[in-house]
Enzyme design. Structure first.
Site, PDB file in Angstrom:
ATOM      1  N   ASP A 132     -14.297   4.271   7.625  1.00 59.19           N
ATOM      2  CA  ASP A 132     -13.273   5.121   7.025  1.00 59.19           C
ATOM      3  C   ASP A 132     -13.853   6.008   5.925  1.00 59.19           C
ATOM      4  O   ASP A 132     -13.463   7.169   5.791  1.00 59.19           O
ATOM      5  CB  ASP A 132     -12.117   4.277   6.469  1.00 59.19           C
ATOM      6  CG  ASP A 132     -11.069   5.173   5.818  1.00 59.19           C
ATOM      7  OD1 ASP A 132     -10.549   6.047   6.527  1.00 59.19           O
ATOM      8  OD2 ASP A 132     -10.810   5.036   4.611  1.00 59.19           O
TER       9      ASP A 132
ATOM     10  N   HIS B  78       0.851  -1.188   0.000  1.00 56.65           N
ATOM     11  CA  HIS B  78       0.000   0.000   0.000  1.00 56.65           C
ATOM     12  C   HIS B  78       0.885   1.235   0.000  1.00 56.65           C
ATOM     13  O   HIS B  78       1.797   1.342   0.805  1.00 56.65           O
ATOM     14  CB  HIS B  78      -0.899   0.013   1.235  1.00 56.65           C
ATOM     15  CG  HIS B  78      -1.808   1.202   1.267  1.00 56.65           C
ATOM     16  ND1 HIS B  78      -3.029   1.201   0.637  1.00 56.65           N
ATOM     17  CD2 HIS B  78      -1.654   2.432   1.803  1.00 56.65           C
ATOM     18  CE1 HIS B  78      -3.601   2.377   0.804  1.00 56.65           C
ATOM     19  NE2 HIS B  78      -2.790   3.147   1.504  1.00 56.65           N
TER      20      HIS B  78
ATOM     21  N   ARG C 271     -12.907  14.354   7.289  1.00 56.70           N
ATOM     22  CA  ARG C 271     -11.539  14.873   7.501  1.00 56.70           C
ATOM     23  C   ARG C 271     -11.131  15.781   6.353  1.00 56.70           C
ATOM     24  O   ARG C 271     -10.455  16.794   6.540  1.00 56.70           O
ATOM     25  CB  ARG C 271     -10.545  13.712   7.634  1.00 56.70           C
ATOM     26  CG  ARG C 271     -10.655  12.977   8.956  1.00 56.70           C
ATOM     27  CD  ARG C 271      -9.893  11.661   8.911  1.00 56.70           C
ATOM     28  NE  ARG C 271      -8.482  11.861   8.636  1.00 56.70           N
ATOM     29  CZ  ARG C 271      -7.703  10.962   8.015  1.00 56.70           C
ATOM     30  NH1 ARG C 271      -8.200   9.810   7.605  1.00 56.70           N
ATOM     31  NH2 ARG C 271      -6.438  11.227   7.791  1.00 56.70           N
TER      32      ARG C 271
ATOM     33  N   LYS D 159      -8.307  -0.503   6.313  1.00 60.18           N
ATOM     34  CA  LYS D 159      -8.586  -1.046   4.978  1.00 60.18           C
ATOM     35  C   LYS D 159      -7.623  -2.187   4.643  1.00 60.18           C
ATOM     36  O   LYS D 159      -8.013  -3.192   4.052  1.00 60.18           O
ATOM     37  CB  LYS D 159      -8.471   0.072   3.931  1.00 60.18           C
ATOM     38  CG  LYS D 159      -9.645   1.039   3.991  1.00 60.18           C
ATOM     39  CD  LYS D 159      -9.494   2.201   3.035  1.00 60.18           C
ATOM     40  CE  LYS D 159      -8.395   3.140   3.422  1.00 60.18           C
ATOM     41  NZ  LYS D 159      -8.415   4.473   2.877  1.00 60.18           N
TER      42      LYS D 159
ATOM     43  N   SER E 219      -7.066   4.970   9.163  1.00 59.80           N
ATOM     44  CA  SER E 219      -7.692   4.932   7.847  1.00 59.80           C
ATOM     45  C   SER E 219      -7.039   3.866   6.955  1.00 59.80           C
ATOM     46  O   SER E 219      -7.714   2.997   6.389  1.00 59.80           O
ATOM     47  CB  SER E 219      -7.567   6.330   7.219  1.00 59.80           C
ATOM     48  OG  SER E 219      -7.874   6.299   5.867  1.00 59.80           O
TER      49      SER E 219
END
Ligand code: URA
Length: 437
Positions: free
Chosen positions: A161, A82, A168, A187, A183
């Protein structure tokens, strides 16, 4: 327990309990707590931070707000990576087939682009007929058969999220280490891979503007991931200029194909490093054998052949893999240097905005994107240029072209002095140590 008391407690910098965090996050996700109270808590977290225990509780609560993908139907070890987001970050496109060639499975759920960062799903959809919304059954079938498959994120993955991120985004509370950790990690943990390599970007074009904050974010994410029982490690990498030279949807597919044909550049260097680290994290390789496996799959054409197999399995037209010159690209216009000197710095975030302005990205979710536009960097930081040299070639469809050319010119700083050299990777973060390059 009331939302008011919890906001006040965090406002005074005190540590929240697991129950208080669960009460707030679940209440907000189920619409029992309004936006204005959630915004107040988010701001208190931004200002006062969170302990490791609080960050773990936050991540865990967000993770359990939706589905958790069960990868047990996939044979072998499933790995994932990621990136915290950047400009021209095309790593996944070549990384997934490369890793599959090395004997690990990549079942990747990626996002679409929003704002100044591109999204892997948009890039893949520039290949005609490529299907990124497969059923879970088909997704697993392709991963088992081909070794890799990339689809869009399922709707019910960490829904807390989705709600929190949207809030946010409009309350100036993105830039908070525990909130970013919650966040991303909710995920990633919901996506079900056993070993995950996080690529935490720092610099002009990243959420973390300094190396030190990027290392801090990497450390907490790795700790939380390992505490959740998965293998996590992180690379901290430079985003002071676009990672790929070709930026835009079709352009990034073309750039990834070039790398899979053996071209060497910043993108291939970083992608190879991510692949090596992931292979070691998977437990199937040591550093030396991982480096060798990555190098040979890239140079002997296996990574490209695997990419073609994945495109075919997902319904895409493979002619575009064999003949990337068939991608329809916009008209070209060059941006040139006004003076002699060295390329000293770039405002990378502005360069990312250029793609959106040309029509290649979205400002709101419903925008339809043009895959044919973008730009190609002709210079890197540290290059010597002479007035009139081409800095960037813009691919456009007559949308905001002059504005974008000006924006690009103003985003590239040329000075008489040479900048200090920069490495692609700054640090490698594991559970117990930080190794600096
Ligand atoms: N990417 C995410 O998914 N969440 C953040 O908070 C920041 C980057």
């Amino acid at each position: 327990m009331t939302a008011y008391d919890i906001i006040e407690k965090k406002r005074y910098g005190k540590e929240l309990t697991d129950d208080e965090i669960n009460f707030f996050i679940n209440g907000y996700t189920l619409n029992r707590i309004p936006d204005y109270q959630m915004s107040a808590l988010l701001m208190a977290i931004c200002c006062n931070g969170m302990s490791e225990n609080e960050t773990f509780a936050l991540t865990n609560c967000m993770l359990h707000s939706g589905d958790i993908v069960d990868m047990s139907k996939i044979d072998g070890i499933v790995v994932d990576k990621h990136s915290t987001g950047g400009v021209g970050d095309t790593t996944t496109l070549a990384l997934a087939p490369l890793l599959a060639c090395c004997g690990v499975k990549v079942a990747k759920m990626s996002g679409r682009g929003l704002g100044f960062t591109g999204g892997t799903i948009d890039k893949l959809e520039s290949i005609p007929d490529f299907n990124t919304s497969l059923s879970q059954e088909k997704f697993f079938e392709i991963v088992n058969k081909v070794g890799c498959c990339v689809i869009g994120q399922t709707e019910n993955l960490a829904p807390a999220d989705k709600k929190l991120y949207a809030l946010r985004d409009v309350t100036a509370t993105i830039d908070s280490i525990p909130l970013i950790c919650g966040s991303i990690m909710s995920k990633k943990l919901a996506s079900g891979a056993q070993a995950v390599l996080l690529d935490v970007k720092y610099g002009e074009g990243a959420f973390m503007k300094t190396k030190e904050r990027a290392v801090e974010l990497a450390q907490i994410m790795v700790k939380i991931g390992n505490r959740a029982g998965k293998k996590f490690a992180a690379l901290v990498t430079d985003m002071s200029e676009p990672l790929a030279t070709k930026v835009g949807n079709s352009l990034e597919i073309i750039g990834a194909i070039e790398v899979m044909k053996g071209k060497r550049n910043r993108l291939s260097d970083e992608m190879s490093l991510v692949a090596e680290k992931l292979l070691v994290l998977s437990g199937k390789y040591d550093s030396e054998s991982a480096r060798h496996a990555v190098e040979s799959a890239l140079t002997d054409g296996r990574a490209l052949a695997k990419f073609k197999e994945m495109v075919e399995a997902q319904g895409g037209n493979t002619i575009f893999v064999d003949h990337p010159e068939k991608f329809a690209l916009g008209e070209t216009k060059d941006v040139t240097a006004d003076k002699d000197g060295y390329v000293y710095s770039m405002r990378t975030e502005e360069l990312g905005k250029a793609v959106t302005l040309l029509g290649g990205g979205r400002m709101v979710k419903s925008d339809v994107i043009d895959h044919s536009v973008g730009f190609e960097m002709r210079v890197s930081i540290g290059d010597k240029v002479t007035a009139g040299d081409v800095l960037v070639t813009v691919y456009h469809r007559d949308k905001n072209t002059d504005l974008v050319c000006d924006l690009i010119k103003n985003s590239i700083e040329i000075r008489d002095e040479m900048p200090a050299p920069k490495k692609t990777a700054y640090a490698y973060v594991t559970e117990n140590e930080v190794e600096y390059y």
